[in-house]
Design a protein around this motif. Structure first.
Motif, PDB file in Angstrom:
ATOM      1  N   UNK A  44      -5.640  45.594  22.283  1.00  0.00           N
ATOM      2  CA  UNK A  44      -4.121  45.994  22.469  1.00  0.00           C
ATOM      3  C   UNK A  44      -3.397  45.776  21.408  1.00  0.00           C
ATOM      4  N   UNK A  95       4.199  42.387  24.549  1.00  0.00           N
ATOM      5  CA  UNK A  95       3.791  41.474  25.722  1.00  0.00           C
ATOM      6  C   UNK A  95       2.714  42.171  26.368  1.00  0.00           C
ATOM      7  N   UNK A  96       2.130  41.587  27.288  1.00  0.00           N
ATOM      8  CA  UNK A  96       1.081  42.189  28.185  1.00  0.00           C
ATOM      9  C   UNK A  96       1.472  43.068  28.715  1.00  0.00           C
ATOM     10  N   UNK A 139       1.739  46.849  27.319  1.00  0.00           N
ATOM     11  CA  UNK A 139       0.351  47.570  26.773  1.00  0.00           C
ATOM     12  C   UNK A 139      -0.394  47.445  28.121  1.00  0.00           C
ATOM     13  N   UNK A 192       0.938  35.924  21.028  1.00  0.00           N
ATOM     14  CA  UNK A 192       1.752  36.295  22.356  1.00  0.00           C
ATOM     15  C   UNK A 192       0.894  37.005  23.472  1.00  0.00           C
ATOM     16  N   UNK A 193      -0.065  37.630  23.141  1.00  0.00           N
ATOM     17  CA  UNK A 193      -1.005  38.417  24.241  1.00  0.00           C
ATOM     18  C   UNK A 193      -2.109  37.421  24.253  1.00  0.00           C
ATOM     19  N   UNK A 228      -1.064  48.767  19.519  1.00  0.00           N
ATOM     20  CA  UNK A 228       0.109  48.769  19.240  1.00  0.00           C
ATOM     21  C   UNK A 228       0.258  49.292  17.986  1.00  0.00           C
TER      22      UNK A 228
END
Lengths: 562, 83
Positions: free
Chosen positions: B40, B61-62, B65, A149-150, B44
């Motif tokens: 990231x 999602x971006x 974070x 997703x990122x 998490x």
């Protein structure tokens, strides 16, 4: 010494690499279970280094690709993928035993630890090493989905139960199998064998790892390590081999290997059937070593194939796993359509050249162009297509300076100078790329405004990137060039005045095709972009490389793969 | 240790920020401060361990974070006891 061989069930062959101690004897053997997806790409040379180091201690080591991964047969997204992983490990253990190894240990890296620990519960192995292990399959899947997703974005769940993760896909059934795998103090104790856990110090706060670190069980040995982030979580060209961590696990295995060695007589199988062509004939793959640098190459062919050749090259310093498995799938599909294809590891990648700590990347260096010329000298094709991802496409375009191709396909190109870099220099450029500098800002501003004639003069001097410079050689009359652009690469192409370059080349009679994709990442970690580019490159080959003796376009029927 | 101290600690260990998290403004873009996609994800997972929570898929999602204040808001929303 290392030998390349197919192994396992001839109906569903696995590709393996056996590291042999000097003298043809071994005190024990280690099966190295690789991680899945992106981590396998990043760790490939590190695993080879482990094999080299073990062989240096008199221990045979076998690396392999799971069924459905890398060069082994099968599909990554098969519903029975999990059974395939376990069968692969069984075949690898059996191969070592059949070669004369008396005692076998398993080593799993990252997510490979989950399947190695599972196999240790059912197979007769003497010890187990879990290197930077994923201790929970569920956590691993969540990590992969988050990363997708990122880093990639877009849809992960497909209608056909295929779940896109970073650089690979899993069927829902295989994903559910992985999700319930757990490695705990109790599960390791129940194995009844000695286990070494190399856990990241940065994960010390993770409760599951903490319990293993604190376990007061004689059979569980724990060591904290620090080198994994520098290996797995940086761009490949900046990765650093964790020599100390590898030394620790090699020492541990060495201490547990018997003193007495036994003779090895491995069966080397250089050819395998990996699928069936639409005409019912076999799709065959042959392993080769080519040229003075012993480049590892795999030739894919069928009875219907002619003397033309499609050369496939990966991006960056990658090889044939993860996103670069597109080469494997394309080669087998092409062979089914009557085309011969070859994929190979350039120097300091994959299974070509021994791993030396600190070795430089050869990204955009002349060495890879020279390697490709050596390959062409060996296979001597009548007609040639060069297909490559990013740096692989650059190599293909450079090769055309001396060896004209019917078709050159550049997938995700972003580097357009033809002057090669010195070995290792790309790492310097990559390290500087993220830094803002006044000079960079000034160059960017100037480039936007300089007139076309001055742009062309400066680009010929290689002062900056101009697609016209790289595309000039492969777009000579009689050749087709296809430039496959992801959204980010299309922006870069436009900034480099690529559309104007294509206009100029086309006015001179060149056949240059630009194919844009609405979604997708540069490295092809996303599933959709891999499929779309694959479809386009197969169609381009069909169109531009008519088969000998066939007036009409070839039948577009898919091969059936093992 | 406060919730924000814990978040700063996680970011210092896993975030790959160019400077100490406590010195980064709460609304600043952490990716602009050096955090990578891999980092990231590690942040998490470490937050989940530290607060005994689990980020649902829709929060992966971006944006969740991207800043310290976004992280704090997500942790607050998922934690059983408010800060």
């Amino acid at each position: 010494m290392m030998v390349d061989t197919w192994l396992g069930d001839p109906e569903t062959p696995l590709l393996g690499f056996l590291h042999l101690p000097d003298g043809g004897v071994a005190r024990s053997g280690v099966v190295i279970c690789p991680p899945f997806g992106f981590d396998q790409v990043q760790a490939y040379r590190a695993m080879r280094f482990v094999g080299q180091e073990l062989a240096g201690r008199g221990i045979a080591a076998l690396r392999f690709d799971y069924l459905g991964e890398g060069d082994s047969s099968g599909s990554t997204a098969a519903s029975d993928a999990a059974e395939g992983w376990m069968a692969s490990i069984r075949h690898a253990i059996q191969y070592l035993r059949d070669s004369g190894v008396q005692q076998v240990a398993l080593l799993g890296l990252g997510s490979g630890s989950l399947v190695a620990a599972e196999a240790a519960a059912t197979e007769d192995v003497a010890s187990l090493v879990l290197w930077d292990p994923e201790l929970s399959g569920r956590r691993f899947i969540r990590k992969q989905r988050s990363l997708y997703e990122l880093a990639v974005g877009g849809t992960q769940d497909q209608a056909d139960d295929s779940n896109a993760l970073v650089a690979f896909s899993l069927h829902s059934t295989a994903m559910e199998w992985l999700k319930v795998r757990e490695t705990t103090v109790a599960s390791l104790t129940a194995l009844g064998i000695e286990t070494l856990v190399l856990g990241r110090s940065a994960y010390a706060a993770n409760p599951a790892l903490g319990r293993l670190a604190a376990a007061e069980v004689d059979s569980i040995h724990f060591r904290s390590i620090d080198g994994q982030e520098g290996l797995l979580e940086v761009p490949g060209e900046l990765a650093v081999l964790p020599v100390d961590d590898i030394g620790a696990l090699v020492d541990w295995l060495d201490q547990r290997a018997p003193a007495v060695a036994s003779a090895l007589t491995p069966v080397i199988t250089p050819e395998a059937v990996v699928g069936t062509a639409p005409d019912g004939g076999d799709i065959v793959e042959r392993l080769h070593r080519v040229g003075e640098h012993d480049l590892f190459a795999i030739e894919t062919t069928s009875a219907a194939a002619d003397d033309n050749l499609v050369v496939l090259q990966p991006g960056a310093s990658e090889h044939r796993v993860g996103p670069s498995r597109f080469q494997v799938l394309a080669a087998r599909e092409l062979a089914g359509r009557g085309r011969r294809a070859v994929r190979f590891d350039r120097r300091i990648t994959g299974d070509t050249t021994e791993v030396v700590p600190g070795e430089p990347t050869l990204m955009f260096a002349q060495e890879w162009v020279d390697d490709t010329h050596a390959l062409l000298a060996r296979f001597a094709p009548t007609g040639l297509a060069m297909v490559g991802l990013c740096a692989g496409g650059w190599v293909g375009a450079r090769v055309a300076e001396q060896h004209p191709a019917l078709l050159t396909v550049l997938m995700s190109p972003n580097y357009y100078k033809t002057t090669p870099l010195k070995p290792g220099h790309y790492s310097v450029l990559a390290a500087e790329a993220g830094k803002e500098s006044r000079l960079r800002a000034l160059k960017g501003a100037v480039k936007k405004h300089i007139p076309g004639w001055l742009w062309r003069v400066m680009s010929r001097l290689q002062l900056f990137h101009d697609p016209a410079v790289l595309l000039a050689a492969p777009s000579r009359p009689g050749s087709t060039v296809a430039v496959l652009l992801t959204p980010a690469d299309a922006v870069n192409f436009a900034v480099r005045r690529g559309p104007e370059a294509v206009d100029r080349l086309t006015r001179r009679g060149a056949d240059v095709r630009i194919i844009n994709y609405s979604v997708g990442d540069h490295s092809l970690y996303g599933e959709q972009i891999r499929h779309e580019m694959m479809d386009d490159l197969l169609a381009l080959v069909e169109e531009t490389m008519p088969r000998a003796g066939s007036g009409a376009a070839a039948t577009m029927t898919s091969a059936t793969l093992a | 240790m406060s919730r924000l101290d814990t978040i700063h600690g996680v970011l210092d260990t896993h975030g790959k920020l160019g400077s100490a998290a406590a010195t980064v403004p709460a609304g600043a873009d952490l990716f602009a401060h050096g955090m990578t996609s891999h980092a990231s994800v590690n942040v998490m997972l470490a937050l989940e361990d530290a607060f005994e929570i689990e980020f649902p898929d829709e929060l992966l999602t971006k944006a969740t974070f991207g800043t310290i204040e976004a992280i704090a808001a997500a942790v607050d929303a998922l934690s059983p006891v408010a800060a």
